[in-house]
Structure formats: C-alpha cells, structure tokens
Design a protein around this motif. Structure first.
Motif, mmCIF file in Angstrom:
data_model
loop_
_atom_site.group_PDB
_atom_site.id
_atom_site.type_symbol
_atom_site.label_atom_id
_atom_site.label_comp_id
_atom_site.label_asym_id
_atom_site.label_seq_id
_atom_site.Cartn_x
_atom_site.Cartn_y
_atom_site.Cartn_z
ATOM 1 N N GLN A 172 0.859 -1.465 0.216
ATOM 2 C CA GLN A 172 -0.068 0.167 -0.115
ATOM 3 C C GLN A 172 0.718 1.117 -0.238
ATOM 4 O OE1 GLN A 172 -2.142 -0.244 3.174
ATOM 5 N NE2 GLN A 172 -3.562 -2.211 2.983
ATOM 6 N N ALA A 173 0.304 2.168 -0.313
ATOM 7 C CA ALA A 173 1.207 3.049 -0.378
ATOM 8 C C ALA A 173 1.324 3.976 0.855
ATOM 9 C CB ALA A 173 0.460 4.076 -1.753
ATOM 10 N N ARG A 174 2.534 4.228 1.219
ATOM 11 C CA ARG A 174 2.843 5.151 1.997
ATOM 12 C C ARG A 174 2.705 6.578 2.297
ATOM 13 N NH1 ARG A 174 8.403 3.536 5.855
ATOM 14 N NH2 ARG A 174 6.952 1.546 5.497
ATOM 15 N N ARG A 175 1.711 7.174 3.536
ATOM 16 C CA ARG A 175 0.742 8.447 3.199
ATOM 17 C C ARG A 175 1.785 9.327 4.495
ATOM 18 N NH1 ARG A 175 -3.492 8.503 7.295
ATOM 19 N NH2 ARG A 175 -2.936 7.903 9.335
ATOM 20 N N ASN A 176 2.131 10.215 4.031
ATOM 21 C CA ASN A 176 3.224 11.687 5.305
ATOM 22 C C ASN A 176 3.217 11.759 6.464
ATOM 23 O OD1 ASN A 176 4.051 12.430 2.860
ATOM 24 N ND2 ASN A 176 2.629 13.890 2.246
ATOM 25 N N GLY A 177 3.412 11.968 6.850
ATOM 26 C CA GLY A 177 2.981 11.594 9.188
ATOM 27 C C GLY A 177 2.578 13.051 8.946
ATOM 28 N N PHE A 178 1.453 12.709 10.279
ATOM 29 C CA PHE A 178 0.097 13.550 11.035
ATOM 30 C C PHE A 178 0.727 14.211 12.261
ATOM 31 C CE2 PHE A 178 -1.709 11.593 7.328
ATOM 32 C CZ PHE A 178 -3.100 12.177 6.681
ATOM 33 N N HIS A 179 0.328 15.228 12.419
ATOM 34 C CA HIS A 179 0.636 16.130 13.353
ATOM 35 C C HIS A 179 -0.679 16.424 14.043
ATOM 36 C CE1 HIS A 179 0.718 20.075 12.449
ATOM 37 N NE2 HIS A 179 1.450 19.356 11.091
ATOM 38 N N VAL A 180 -1.179 16.174 15.756
ATOM 39 C CA VAL A 180 -1.631 17.689 16.088
ATOM 40 C C VAL A 180 -1.351 17.992 16.767
ATOM 41 C CG1 VAL A 180 -3.929 16.380 17.546
ATOM 42 C CG2 VAL A 180 -3.238 14.734 15.572
ATOM 43 N N LYS A 181 -2.133 19.361 16.976
ATOM 44 C CA LYS A 181 -2.004 20.449 17.296
ATOM 45 C C LYS A 181 -2.542 20.879 18.480
ATOM 46 C CE LYS A 181 0.349 23.006 14.175
ATOM 47 N NZ LYS A 181 0.775 24.421 13.196
ATOM 48 N N GLY A 182 -2.623 20.996 19.973
ATOM 49 C CA GLY A 182 -2.826 21.704 20.785
ATOM 50 C C GLY A 182 -4.384 20.606 21.912
ATOM 51 N N LEU A 183 -3.770 19.207 21.562
ATOM 52 C CA LEU A 183 -3.757 18.322 22.244
ATOM 53 C C LEU A 183 -3.182 18.341 23.824
ATOM 54 C CD1 LEU A 183 -5.577 15.203 22.363
ATOM 55 C CD2 LEU A 183 -3.018 14.279 21.848
ATOM 56 N N TRP A 184 -2.223 18.337 24.247
ATOM 57 C CA TRP A 184 -2.203 19.067 25.201
ATOM 58 C C TRP A 184 -2.164 19.277 26.314
ATOM 59 C CZ3 TRP A 184 1.498 15.065 28.140
ATOM 60 C CH2 TRP A 184 1.725 13.804 26.781
ATOM 61 N N ARG A 185 -2.449 20.665 25.760
ATOM 62 C CA ARG A 185 -3.792 21.994 26.326
ATOM 63 C C ARG A 185 -4.745 22.148 26.234
ATOM 64 N NH1 ARG A 185 0.248 24.248 22.646
ATOM 65 N NH2 ARG A 185 -1.684 25.140 20.921
ATOM 66 N N ASP A 186 -5.654 21.103 26.048
ATOM 67 C CA ASP A 186 -6.580 20.279 26.371
ATOM 68 C C ASP A 186 -7.208 19.919 27.042
ATOM 69 O OD1 ASP A 186 -9.982 19.985 23.834
ATOM 70 O OD2 ASP A 186 -9.268 18.543 25.213
ATOM 71 N N ARG A 187 -8.870 20.471 28.256
ATOM 72 C CA ARG A 187 -8.502 20.080 29.268
ATOM 73 C C ARG A 187 -8.976 18.527 29.396
ATOM 74 N NH1 ARG A 187 -11.802 24.074 33.029
ATOM 75 N NH2 ARG A 187 -10.393 25.375 32.969
ATOM 76 N N LEU A 188 -10.292 18.367 28.194
ATOM 77 C CA LEU A 188 -10.966 16.992 28.242
ATOM 78 C C LEU A 188 -9.401 16.051 28.101
ATOM 79 C CD1 LEU A 188 -13.813 15.759 27.938
ATOM 80 C CD2 LEU A 188 -13.754 16.220 25.533
ATOM 81 N N ALA A 189 -8.737 16.379 27.283
ATOM 82 C CA ALA A 189 -8.129 14.962 26.655
ATOM 83 C C ALA A 189 -6.655 15.286 28.067
ATOM 84 C CB ALA A 189 -6.838 16.117 26.145
ATOM 85 N N TRP A 190 -6.517 16.085 29.100
ATOM 86 C CA TRP A 190 -6.661 15.429 30.237
ATOM 87 C C TRP A 190 -7.190 15.122 30.837
ATOM 88 C CZ3 TRP A 190 -2.070 15.761 31.898
ATOM 89 C CH2 TRP A 190 -0.444 16.493 31.466
ATOM 90 N N GLN A 191 -8.465 15.388 31.374
ATOM 91 C CA GLN A 191 -9.589 14.415 32.028
ATOM 92 C C GLN A 191 -9.134 12.660 31.561
ATOM 93 O OE1 GLN A 191 -12.682 16.993 30.639
ATOM 94 N NE2 GLN A 191 -12.084 18.417 32.629
ATOM 95 N N VAL A 192 -9.524 12.644 29.843
ATOM 96 C CA VAL A 192 -9.057 11.326 29.400
ATOM 97 C C VAL A 192 -8.148 10.565 30.000
ATOM 98 C CG1 VAL A 192 -9.016 9.735 27.321
ATOM 99 C CG2 VAL A 192 -10.668 12.055 27.438
ATOM 100 N N THR A 193 -6.558 11.290 30.059
ATOM 101 C CA THR A 193 -5.388 10.997 30.221
ATOM 102 C C THR A 193 -5.569 10.011 32.004
ATOM 103 O OG1 THR A 193 -4.176 12.248 28.619
ATOM 104 C CG2 THR A 193 -3.099 11.214 30.661
ATOM 105 N N LEU A 194 -6.313 11.132 32.710
ATOM 106 C CA LEU A 194 -6.222 11.116 34.209
ATOM 107 C C LEU A 194 -7.177 10.005 34.797
ATOM 108 C CD1 LEU A 194 -6.698 14.613 35.379
ATOM 109 C CD2 LEU A 194 -4.279 13.023 35.911
ATOM 110 N N PHE A 195 -7.800 9.534 33.956
ATOM 111 C CA PHE A 195 -9.200 8.673 33.795
ATOM 112 C C PHE A 195 -8.311 7.512 33.739
ATOM 113 C CE2 PHE A 195 -12.600 5.806 32.253
ATOM 114 C CZ PHE A 195 -12.967 5.451 33.313
#
Length: 396
Positions: free
Chosen positions: A190-213
């Motif tokens: 299969q053709a390999r796609r370019n990499g992806f990055h996610v901005k702002g995840l570590w500043r998101d409050r909900l992401a931290w709540q998921v992480t602490l859970f």
C-alpha cells in the motif's frame, strides 16, 4: 478493499496481539516470593520489578505514533511482537540484571502496542468500534488471567524451574508474530501516506481528563496485577489458590470488557458508568483485603466486573472523544504516556507500604484515593463531547 474473511482475520489478529500485552505483569507477580528467594531480591527490588514495566508503558508510549508513521503500523506491531518475545525470554536466564532488562524491553514493546491498537480499531472498524474495543480489551484481560493462573502450575510441571515458567510466555508472542506477518506483507504494497501531527492536544482540558481517568484506573489495575497474589498469600492462602483467585478475577474482567463498551455507547454519555465502575472496583479490593477468606472468591468476581469494566471504559473513552483515527492515536499516546507514568506509582507505593508497615492493610487508603480520583475524572471524561483538535498532514 477487504472481504469479510479478511476483516475477520485482521480482527482476530488484533485480539491475539492484545493477548500478549499483559502476561509479563501477572506472570512475575505469581512467582514474586520465589523470585525474591531464588534471586535474592529485596523488598525494594520486588517493588521496582512490579513497577518497572508500568513506567516503561508511560515512557515509551509517545514513540508509538512516530514509529507507526515512519515504518507503518503493521510493521511496527511485528517488531513489537518479536522484541516482546525477546524481552520475555531474557527473564528466564537466572540473572537479576537480565530480569530487569528483559522486563524493561517487554514493557517498552507493550507500550507501543497499547497505543497503536485503538488507532487501528478507529481506522479499520469504525462502524464496530465498541465490539472491537470489547474484544481486544477482553484479550488483554485473558492474557493477564492466563499468566496469573498458569505460571505457578507451569513452574511445578517444569520441576520447579522458575526460569522456564517466566520465559515460556515468549512463545505466544512468537506464534502471533507469524500470524501477523501476512498483514505486514499486505500493508507493504500500500502507498504510505505522509505523517500527521495534532496541535493543541496537550493543552486541551478534556484530553487531560481522559488521560487522568486512564492513569488512575490503570494504577488500580496494576496494583492487582502486581500485588494481589502476594496479598492473598500473606492472608494465608497457598500460591496456587491465590493465583487461581486472581485468574478468576481477571477472567471476569475479560467478560466485563466485552459488555461494558456496548453499554457505554448506548447511553447519552458515559459519566455514570465510569464513576460507578470505580466504586465497584475499590469496594471489591477492600473486600479482598479485609473480608473473611471464605468470601474472597465473591470479592474477586466483583473486582473483575469493576476493573475489567474500567479498562474497557477507558479505552472506549479514547475512541469516542476522538474525531478521527489520527487524533485517536495521538490521544492514546498522551493518555498512556502520562497515564501509565501515573499508574506506576500505584504498585510502587503498595510495595513501600508493605515494607514500612509489615502489612498490606494500609493499602486500603491508597485504593480509595485512586478510585476517587478515577471517578472524578471518569465523570468529566464521560461527557458526550469530542476533543477540539484536528490532525494535520505534515508537509513533504
């Protein structure tokens, strides 16, 4: 496009990979008294041995999305299986340094596998995310249960060979690597796609709540994997019976893992089920600590319902709070990086409490604190909203 048979084989392979991501923890726990006596391991050394793989889960989780982008998810998982087999095998060489090195290598491989599985579910089974999440979390529990219940009988069958009982768990990983190889070869075309990055995840409050859970419920889980057999043996049960009780509890976890995602996705949100499962898991742990020995089988079943449900709920929360597979992979990496570093504190403190007080009784305070923190963050992470970040394709 995959046919029905191809999708079934892919799903079955993911489940079998998940099975191999837990025996390292419970196999060492089942033999902890023997490891201490035969290898001369101190109480602090035993605490570090139960904590080390959990630390590795957190430390190496951030590498998983990068490895997947560079080599492809399928190839990365093949490497995980082969190195996991190597690390597990090293534990059977009658050497304290190799015991710790092998445990660390296995923990690093498990970290990568843990992170990549939710992304694959989101990518290849988006319409059946709850079912597949239930199956692979059930397999995680089944692997832990098998090691908890079978490691000591295997040692007896091998004539008291501690080394063989620890190393034998490398074989399932090697077998599954052969089963996974066709998927790797298929993905290579299969053709390999370019990499992806996610901005702002570590500043998101909900992401931290998921992480602490994720982290706080994992701390409870690894206290069980690392110390419940020694707790029950100290209460007067023989090693085989204690291992069987823990194995029963973890097998019940497997059933709970299969059921909870379906309940979770049917509700308006997951707040109540997340918090309720925390209460069940902690209450059952207190029962295992203090209730009459004649009732421990009942408490083990109840603990399996609560803890297995929590594992599945945390994994389901990662999938449901993500907008797409790339966000799911990065959120999984964040939740497991911070979460498992936090979770490593649990079994370490249990060992220290035992060393300081000469008893496991004061662990009750730790279990209540972990459960309360998990319930609060599980309630917040269970809201029916998505993390407000997007994956962006890298240039080049």
């Amino acid at each position: 496009m995959r046919g029905a048979a191809g999708r079934f084989l892919l799903g079955a392979s993911l489940v079998l990979i998940a099975f191999n991501l837990r025996p390292v923890f419970s196999s060492a726990s089942a033999l902890l008294p023997e490891i201490r006596s035969e290898l001369g391991l101190s109480a602090l050394g035993a605490s570090l041995l139960t904590t080390l793989p959990v630390v590795c889960l957190g430390a190496f989780s951030p590498l998983a999305p990068r490895l997947a982008q560079r080599f492809g998810t399928e190839r990365t998982l093949l490497g995980v299986l082969l190195l996991l087999a190597l690390g597990t095998g090293l534990r059977g060489l009658s050497s304290v340094p190799l015991l710790f090195i092998g445990t660390a290598l296995a923990g690093a491989c498990i970290a990568v596998g843990n992170v990549l599985l939710p992304g694959l579910v989101k990518r290849d089974f988006a319409g059946r995310a709850a079912l597949m999440t239930g199956f692979y979390t059930m397999a995680l529990c089944a692997g832990a249960a098998s090691a908890a219940g079978l490691t000591l009988p295997i040692e007896h069958a091998l004539g008291g060979s501690l080394e063989g009982a620890l190393a034998v768990w490398a074989l399932p990983a090697l077998i599954v690597s052969l089963l996974w190889l066709p998927e790797v070869l298929r993905s290579g075309r299969q053709a390999r796609r370019n990499g992806f990055h996610v901005k702002g995840l570590w500043r998101d409050r909900l992401a931290w709540q998921v992480t602490l859970f994720m982290g706080l419920q994992s701390a409870l889980a690894y206290c069980v994997f690392g110390w419940l057999v020694p707790i029950l043996r100290e209460r007067g049960l023989d090693g085989v019976t204690a291992g069987a009780i823990v194995s029963l509890s973890v097998m019940v976890q497997a059933a709970s893992c299969l059921i909870v995602p379906h309940i979770a996705v049917r509700g308006r949100d997951q707040r109540l089920i997340n918090a309720s499962l925390c209460g069940v898991a902690v209450t059952a742990l207190l029962g295992l600590l203090f209730a009459p020995l004649s009732t421990v089988w009942l408490w083990a079943v109840l603990q399996g319902i609560g803890q297995g449900g929590l594992i599945a709920a945390a994994m389901t929360t990662i999938v449901l709070r993500s907008r797409d597979p790339d966000v799911a992979a990065h959120l999984s990496g964040m939740a497991q990086c911070v979460g498992y570093l936090l979770a490593a504190i649990g079994p370490l403190i249990v060992g220290l409490i035992r060393g300081w007080t000469g008893s496991f009784s004061w662990c009750a305070a730790l279990f209540v604190a972990l459960g309360l923190g998990a319930a609060i963050n599980g309630w917040k992470a269970g809201r029916a909203v998505e993390i407000n970040v997007h994956a962006a394709e890298k240039d080049g």
